[in-house]
Every structure is written in C-alpha cells, then in structure tokens.
Design a protein around this motif. Structure first.
Motif, PDB file in Angstrom:
ATOM      1  N   ASN A 145       0.831  -1.200   0.000  1.00  0.00           N
ATOM      2  CA  ASN A 145       0.000   0.000   0.000  1.00  0.00           C
ATOM      3  C   ASN A 145       0.867   1.252   0.000  1.00  0.00           C
ATOM      4  N   PRO A 146       0.378   2.360  -0.564  1.00  0.00           N
ATOM      5  CA  PRO A 146       1.178   3.590  -0.666  1.00  0.00           C
ATOM      6  C   PRO A 146       1.164   4.397   0.630  1.00  0.00           C
ATOM      7  N   ILE A 147       1.427   3.719   1.724  1.00  0.00           N
ATOM      8  CA  ILE A 147       1.372   4.341   3.049  1.00  0.00           C
ATOM      9  C   ILE A 147       2.590   3.892   3.849  1.00  0.00           C
ATOM     10  N   VAL A 148       3.284   4.842   4.462  1.00  0.00           N
ATOM     11  CA  VAL A 148       4.343   4.496   5.414  1.00  0.00           C
ATOM     12  C   VAL A 148       3.725   4.608   6.805  1.00  0.00           C
ATOM     13  N   VAL A 149       3.707   3.503   7.549  1.00  0.00           N
ATOM     14  CA  VAL A 149       2.996   3.509   8.835  1.00  0.00           C
ATOM     15  C   VAL A 149       3.915   3.817  10.022  1.00  0.00           C
ATOM     16  N   GLY A 150       5.229   3.755   9.821  1.00  0.00           N
ATOM     17  CA  GLY A 150       6.138   4.098  10.919  1.00  0.00           C
ATOM     18  C   GLY A 150       6.497   2.905  11.775  1.00  0.00           C
ATOM     19  N   SER A 151       5.496   2.243  12.330  1.00  0.00           N
ATOM     20  CA  SER A 151       5.751   1.020  13.085  1.00  0.00           C
ATOM     21  C   SER A 151       4.473   0.206  13.086  1.00  0.00           C
TER      22      SER A 151
END
Lengths: 94, 94
Positions: free
Chosen positions: B55-61
């Motif tokens: 998915n085109p999302i960086v969630v961090g952790s």
C-alpha cells in the motif's frame, strides 16, 4: 565529529527536521535523503518523494524503512519498475 | 478455545510448523496462510509462494510481515501488478 576536509561537504549537528525545513526554503536543487531508518523516521513528514527498492528477500527483522511511532503517511504511486534480479523499484510522491 | 461449530473448520493447538509440514505430506489442495506476522514468522520456512500487497502508506511502526529473528529467506519475483488505489501486488515463489 570534526569538520569535513572536502569543501563540498558540510557536517551539521542539531535538529535534522529544522535543518531540512530551512534548506527547503532556499533556492537550489532537490534534497536527496540517503540514510538510515532513524534519520528517515525523523524526516519522513518533510519527504515529498519516495523511491523504494523492494528486494525478493524476507529478512525477518532489521532496520525499518522509517523508524518512528505509528503514524500513517500517505503517498501516491507514480510507477513500479522491475530493475532486474527480482528487484522492483517503487516511486511515490505525496 | 472451544471446538468449531462449523464442520469445515478444525481448531488445532500445538506447533504450527509441525502441523503444516504434516499437511504438506498429504494429498489435497494448496495451503493458504492468512494470518498475523507472528504466525507468518514461524511458518516462513514452509512458505513456497508469497503474495504481498504494498500500500502507498508508510505507517512508521506496526506488525511486521514475518516476525522472526534476522534470517534471509530468498524468493523469486513472478510478477508485480498494480491493482488500483496505488496498491502493487507482488507475487513471489521460492
């Protein structure tokens, strides 16, 4: 860390987010962040474009792409390009 | 956990790796692992095929793809397919 011997290289200390925000206000070329997950984690809100090479290896654990707390940062996929050896290059903008 | 009311569902306990190895020796269809990072981490050496939606999302952790110690597991890229909304489906085999 001592100052750099190379006049093209400036070593800075302090808050990297404030430093990059200041750089972005100035004229000049684009800024290329090439660094570890911790620096990428701090600077992620300032990142406008993302290039990720996905290797065909599951490593189990290691350095995260962006080491920060859970915080969704949405991007838009520009393209996904196979670059050989099973590697896919994913290019995103905001 | 009580037994399932659905005759098509069997709830098992014990070592998931031994259970899956035994399943793979029997005749029948393919096995589809649809579960959390911890189960995927335990079963990764038994995984022959991998389907990952990026998915085109960086969630961090968050929950890792396969929660295990550092241990390179090599796969071969079969294809990378855009499936809409900026999502890329990556398909790998061993």
């Amino acid at each position: 860390m001592p100052p750099s011997d190379d006049p093209a290289v400036e070593i800075v200390s302090g808050d990297p987010v404030a430093f990059v925000r200041d750089l972005k206000q100035r004229s000049g070329g684009d800024i290329w962040l090439c660094g570890g997950g911790q620096l990428a984690g701090q600077l992620l809100p300032e990142v406008d474009e993302l290039v990720v090479k996905v290797n065909p290896i599951v490593v189990g654990s290691g350095i995260p792409l962006a080491d920060r707390s859970f915080d969704l940062q949405h991007f838009s996929l520009v393209d996904a390009t196979p670059i050989g050896a099973g590697v896919i290059m994913l290019h995103y903008t905001r």
